[in-house]
Scaffold this motif. Structure first.
Motif, PDB file in Angstrom:
ATOM      1  N   THR A 614     -14.885  39.992 -61.054  1.00  9.02           N
ATOM      2  CA  THR A 614     -13.825  40.049 -60.052  1.00  9.02           C
ATOM      3  C   THR A 614     -14.443  40.545 -58.761  1.00  9.02           C
ATOM      4  N   SER A 615     -14.339  39.753 -57.701  1.00  7.20           N
ATOM      5  CA  SER A 615     -15.061  40.107 -56.476  1.00  7.20           C
ATOM      6  C   SER A 615     -14.416  39.450 -55.275  1.00  7.20           C
ATOM      7  N   TRP A 616     -15.085  39.600 -54.144  1.00  3.97           N
ATOM      8  CA  TRP A 616     -14.633  39.053 -52.867  1.00  3.97           C
ATOM      9  C   TRP A 616     -15.075  37.607 -52.661  1.00  3.97           C
ATOM     10  N   SER A 617     -15.733  36.997 -53.625  1.00  6.79           N
ATOM     11  CA  SER A 617     -16.353  35.690 -53.418  1.00  6.79           C
ATOM     12  C   SER A 617     -15.323  34.572 -53.318  1.00  6.79           C
ATOM     13  N   ALA A 618     -15.748  33.472 -52.666  1.00  5.06           N
ATOM     14  CA  ALA A 618     -14.970  32.239 -52.633  1.00  5.06           C
ATOM     15  C   ALA A 618     -15.389  31.288 -53.750  1.00  5.06           C
ATOM     16  N   VAL A 619     -16.614  31.462 -54.247  1.00  2.00           N
ATOM     17  CA  VAL A 619     -17.142  30.662 -55.363  1.00  2.00           C
ATOM     18  C   VAL A 619     -17.578  31.653 -56.431  1.00  2.00           C
ATOM     19  N   ASP A 620     -17.126  31.468 -57.657  1.00  2.00           N
ATOM     20  CA  ASP A 620     -17.398  32.484 -58.675  1.00  2.00           C
ATOM     21  C   ASP A 620     -18.792  32.344 -59.268  1.00  2.00           C
ATOM     22  N   GLY A 621     -19.133  33.239 -60.201  1.00  2.00           N
ATOM     23  CA  GLY A 621     -20.483  33.324 -60.727  1.00  2.00           C
ATOM     24  C   GLY A 621     -20.942  32.095 -61.486  1.00  2.00           C
ATOM     25  N   ASP A 622     -20.021  31.269 -61.959  1.00  2.00           N
ATOM     26  CA  ASP A 622     -20.392  30.019 -62.608  1.00  2.00           C
ATOM     27  C   ASP A 622     -20.318  28.835 -61.653  1.00  2.00           C
ATOM     28  N   GLY A 623     -20.156  29.124 -60.355  1.00  2.00           N
ATOM     29  CA  GLY A 623     -20.173  28.074 -59.348  1.00  2.00           C
ATOM     30  C   GLY A 623     -18.856  27.365 -59.138  1.00  2.00           C
ATOM     31  N   ARG A 624     -17.781  27.885 -59.740  1.00  2.00           N
ATOM     32  CA  ARG A 624     -16.475  27.240 -59.589  1.00  2.00           C
ATOM     33  C   ARG A 624     -15.767  27.776 -58.343  1.00  2.00           C
ATOM     34  N   PRO A 625     -15.173  26.887 -57.559  1.00  2.00           N
ATOM     35  CA  PRO A 625     -14.443  27.359 -56.373  1.00  2.00           C
ATOM     36  C   PRO A 625     -13.160  28.071 -56.759  1.00  2.00           C
ATOM     37  N   LYS A 626     -12.948  29.242 -56.176  1.00  2.00           N
ATOM     38  CA  LYS A 626     -11.687  29.959 -56.301  1.00  2.00           C
ATOM     39  C   LYS A 626     -10.718  29.430 -55.235  1.00  2.00           C
ATOM     40  N   PRO A 627      -9.448  29.726 -55.346  1.00  2.00           N
ATOM     41  CA  PRO A 627      -8.522  29.276 -54.297  1.00  2.00           C
ATOM     42  C   PRO A 627      -8.966  29.652 -52.891  1.00  2.00           C
ATOM     43  N   LEU A 628      -9.681  30.764 -52.748  1.00  2.00           N
ATOM     44  CA  LEU A 628     -10.145  31.180 -51.437  1.00  2.00           C
ATOM     45  C   LEU A 628     -10.973  30.098 -50.754  1.00  2.00           C
ATOM     46  N   LEU A 629     -11.830  29.388 -51.478  1.00  2.00           N
ATOM     47  CA  LEU A 629     -12.665  28.386 -50.827  1.00  2.00           C
ATOM     48  C   LEU A 629     -11.802  27.303 -50.193  1.00  2.00           C
ATOM     49  N   TYR A 630     -10.723  26.903 -50.867  1.00  2.81           N
ATOM     50  CA  TYR A 630      -9.836  25.895 -50.313  1.00  2.81           C
ATOM     51  C   TYR A 630      -9.074  26.443 -49.104  1.00  2.81           C
ATOM     52  N   ALA A 631      -8.709  27.721 -49.165  1.00  5.23           N
ATOM     53  CA  ALA A 631      -8.045  28.335 -48.014  1.00  5.23           C
ATOM     54  C   ALA A 631      -8.970  28.373 -46.809  1.00  5.23           C
ATOM     55  N   LEU A 632     -10.258  28.639 -47.044  1.00  5.43           N
ATOM     56  CA  LEU A 632     -11.212  28.654 -45.945  1.00  5.43           C
ATOM     57  C   LEU A 632     -11.418  27.255 -45.378  1.00  5.43           C
ATOM     58  N   ARG A 633     -11.353  26.245 -46.228  1.00  2.00           N
ATOM     59  CA  ARG A 633     -11.484  24.874 -45.743  1.00  2.00           C
ATOM     60  C   ARG A 633     -10.411  24.577 -44.706  1.00  2.00           C
ATOM     61  N   HIS A 634      -9.207  25.094 -44.923  1.00  4.58           N
ATOM     62  CA  HIS A 634      -8.138  24.914 -43.944  1.00  4.58           C
ATOM     63  C   HIS A 634      -8.342  25.818 -42.732  1.00  4.58           C
TER      64      HIS A 634
END
Length: 818
Positions: A614-634
């Motif tokens: 559990t962290s501040w990342s946009a992409v998790d430790g297995d390389g999967r995008p969290k919802p944050l990455l999609y929010a940043l895309r916008h």
């Protein structure tokens, strides 16, 4: 130059420490480059260090010593031939020997070591050994000798030149790696070799590219006359090294070069660079790279607001859209070029143009920089110091200078490298974290940030700017302007997350926000692949071991409470906290972008993870995008509409980060959640290229009859802003507003979601159904009657009913009870 890699046939064994009986006395095959943890796991002697509670079970490795051994066979060195043993990365404290004869000692994982092995391997055979001592014990000994310096960890990581986060961080495991983490080889050469090649690339006013190649040579024959040739884009030049000289400068001028630009600003043409060292008998050594032509500066000239921090590329001010970068795996040798390419593609796909390589990690690899060159990602490279006071004694100073000189010279060809930075939060720590009293006047690193590092950069790479730290107020003494002052230089915003709701981002208008962020759990698949609590809860042991932040769950709860209803289950909690993370960070990004050019950068903490956590990342430790990455895309999109407060009034801000004027007619609607339009008007917008403009909205657009039942929508058919008049938890959402259908298509599925009522942040969490399943987009807000088709890529056969219902199909609405 002949190179012989030494990667096959290694073994290692324990030499000291609290080693378990099933490991002690064993001779274990070793991968080089590699790590003791990975090889112990590969031999079945320890569990995967990331699995469940394994990290806590492996603390015995912190104080264990290891011997790496290899039987070397090579051609005996001929008369007049040098034979060098080269170790590009030793982690960390070691004696290097052949047949028991010590060639040298290492104490810095950030350095390359070279030892003359002519005598040791004179017969062409020898037993090479690398005896690794526990880095923790070395750090404790050095700390005792130098005097303790403050830091933010349980271990004195600041007393040894090892990746700081190897000792654990508030997002990383405390696993303290050991091993040979970069290539090992033999090099045989005659007469001379290229020691370092520094490539200073500039662009002259008439568009001619200038490549100034500084070639430093090591000689074995001081009397030989040497030549250095350099070739770029078919243009070749030579320089002579008379007998006894050790450096030559060859200048190549390439007419009418194509300029390299950051992503979103132009193309990234790269030119091959070839440097040859010539002797009387021909070519002695070669150096090949690619380079690009561009200029880069940072504008810090005082203005009416204070001290800006604006990156300028090829004369154009750039809004830095990006994130902080940490090592992409705690076990560095598992980071492949393909893995880096995927991560950088995820960043560019979210419209990022800059990554900051954070100071608790490493100097990043050639693969990383090559890929950033290709993709137009500007790199801000910290010197690896973080969140600590560092002694300035002679031994540590020597190590810092040696590593700085090596890597500043190494990275000069890369057009992506934009900035050298003194370190992470050390200036801020000295001012605010209670360090000054325990330091009692002893050195703490100020000399590195204000003397050593800027001097090395000015000497070896004057083409790039340098900043003393992040945060920092350039040009101002610590006792005159606080390093985290919002009006000067760079700022880290951590009151949000630590103490305040994310709406407090709007309380500050920094010149450049180089760190800010909010936590969220990894994707469901990543979490459940590595944490096996039954039941899985926020307080179960495995989950807590994979949540490293101080009071992390408490801060998640406090961040969620003002915005969303209390989750009814762990499944709802998982979605809600991921959603709040995405919302909070995008809220900050939109605020910062709305103040361009006063605010000139927003670097999110953080793009990536080094393990499942559990962290501040946009992409998790297995390389999967969290919802944050999609929010940043916008939020980082080239064109953005956002509603921001200006003088106490909601105001539409149009951000145009493209090279063309944006002329459009905007449709303004205040509507009820069921789709009834209560007010409609239009607004003409004419936004200059690379600018942000505030547009006033009318009173009727901003005056809802029922705040809980209405929203404001502004769009031009391509770009949209949605503004709610109340917090989500207070809106009258219809929990059943979204229905969906799914159909199999080549390569995956199409899921078409339709809204009968206002539906915010609709998402398909497809990883719940298959490890490789990933949606093309997420967090789509649907107005009543609207539909959106998501594409899920997967090789698996999925249950279409599961794809179109909770917990896979989610939205804000789905958190509300009927």
């Amino acid at each position: 130059m002949i190179r012989q890699t030494l990667h096959e046939g290694w073994h290692f064994s324990a030499t000291s420490g609290p080693v378990p009986d099933h490991v002690a006395g064993r001779r274990i095959p070793a991968r080089v480059p590699g790590s003791t943890h990975l090889d112990l796991h590969g031999a079945g002697l320890i569990p995967d260090p990331y699995q469940h509670l394994a990290e806590a079970e492996l603390t015995w490795l912190h104080r264990s010593g290891w011997r790496y051994e290899l039987g070397v066979r090579t051609t005996p060195p001929a008369p007049g031939e040098r034979l060098d043993l080269v170790l590009e990365g030793v982690d960390t404290v070691a004696d290097v020997a052949v047949d028991g004869r010590v060639l040298g000692r290492t104490a810095n994982m950030h350095r390359t070591y070279r030892f003359d092995a002519r005598t040791a391997l004179g017969s062409g055979r020898g037993a090479l050994s690398v005896d690794l001592s526990p880095a923790l014990e070395y750090a404790e000994q050095r700390e005792a000798a130098m005097g303790a310096r403050p830091h933010v960890n349980a271990h004195p990581f600041n007393a040894v030149r090892k990746m700081a986060c190897s000792f654990g961080w508030d997002w990383g495991p405390d696993l303290q790696t050991a091993g040979l983490w970069r290539p090992v080889r033999l090099e045989r050469w005659r007469t001379a070799r290229l020691d370092t090649v520094r490539t200073l690339v500039t662009v002259e006013e008439d568009g001619t590219g200038r490549v100034e190649v500084h070639a430093a040579v090591e000689r074995d024959d001081p009397g030989a006359e040497l030549r250095v040739s350099a070739e770029v884009a078919g243009v070749r030049t030579e320089a002579v090294l008379p007998p006894g000289s050790h450096e030559a400068v060859a200048v190549v001028r390439v007419p009418e070069v194509r300029l390299w630009w950051p992503a979103g600003h132009g193309d990234q043409p790269l030119y091959p660079l070839r440097v040859l060292l010539h002797g009387a008998d021909g070519v002695l050594d070669t150096h090949e790279r690619r380079t690009g032509f561009r200029t880069v500066t940072v504008d810090t000239a005082p203005d009416e607001h204070g001290t800006p921090f604006t990156v300028v590329v090829n004369g154009r001010p750039i809004f830095a859209k990006g994130a902080n970068w940490i090592p992409d795996d705690h076990f560095l040798t598992r980071i492949t070029r393909d893995r880096l390419a995927r991560r950088l593609d995820q960043a560019v796909g979210a419209h990022m143009n800059m990554l900051r390589v954070w100071g608790g990690g490493i100097y990043e690899s050639e693969d990383f920089y090559d890929l950033c060159d290709e993709r137009g990602v500007l790199v801000w490279q910290d010197f690896p110091l973080a969140c600590a006071a560092y002694a300035e004694d002679a031994e540590l100073w020597h190590e810092f200078e040696a590593e700085a000189r090596e890597h500043v010279a190494r990275l000069t060809p890369h057009p992506s490298l934009a900035l050298w930075n003194g370190g992470n939060e050390n200036l801020w720590g000295f001012m605010d974290w209670g360090w000054q009293e325990p330091l009692a006047g002893r050195t703490w690193g100020h000399g590195y940030y204000t003397d050593l590092f800027p001097r090395v950069v000015a000497e070896l790479d004057p083409t790039r700017p340098y900043s003393p730290g992040s945060p920092a107020s350039p040009g101002h003494a610590l006792d005159a302007v606080h390093p985290n002052d919002q009006d000067h230089g760079t700022r880290h915003e951590w009151q949000v997350w630590n103490r305040l709701d994310h709406r407090a981002y709007r309380d500050h208008v920094p010149r450049f926000c180089s760190e800010f962020g909010f936590q969220g759990p990894p994707t469901w698949r990543t979490l459940t692949d590595w944490v096996h609590d039954d039941p899985l809860t926020t307080t179960s042991p495995g989950f807590l071991l994979h949540q490293k932040a101080e009071d992390g769950n408490g801060k998640l709860a406090r961040g969620l409470a003002p915005h969303l209803p209390e989750p009814a289950s762990f499944t709802d909690w998982h979605w809600a906290t991921q959603l709040v993370q995405a919302r909070a960070v995008a809220f900050g990004v939109e605020h910062f972008r709305s103040w361009w050019p006063r605010t000139a950068g927003a670097l999110v903490w953080q793009l990536n993870d080094c393990w499942p956590v559990t962290s501040w990342s946009a992409v998790d430790g297995d390389g999967r995008p969290k919802p944050l990455l999609y929010a940043l895309r916008h939020a980082f999109a080239p064109r953005l509409l956002t509603v921001q407060p200006r003088e106490g009034r909601p105001t539409l801000v149009a951000v145009n980060d493209t090279g063309e004027r944006w002329t459009t007619r905007l449709r303004v609607r205040r509507m009820r959640l069921d789709g009834t339009v209560e007010h409609e008007s239009s607004l003409d917008a004419d936004i200059a290229a690379r600018s942000a403009q505030a547009l006033e909205l009318s009173d009727p657009a901003l005056t809802p009859a029922e705040a809980a039942q209405e929203v404001l929508v502004v769009d031009d058919g391509r770009t949209r802003a949605v503004h709610t008049f109340a917090a989500d938890r207070d809106l009258a959402y219809d929990p059943g507003a979204v229905t969906a259908t799914a159909a199999r298509v080549p390569g995956g599925y199409h899921i078409t979601a339709t809204a009968s009522s206002f539906a915010r942040d609709t998402a398909v969490l497809a990883d719940r159904l298959a490890p490789d399943a990933e949606a093309d987009t997420m967090l789509v807000t649907l107005l009543p009657g609207e539909s959106h088709t998501f594409t899920v890529r997967t090789d698996a056969d999925l249950d279409t009913a599961a794809l179109t219902s909770a917990p896979v199909l989610r939205s804000v609405n789905s958190l509300f009870r009927p």
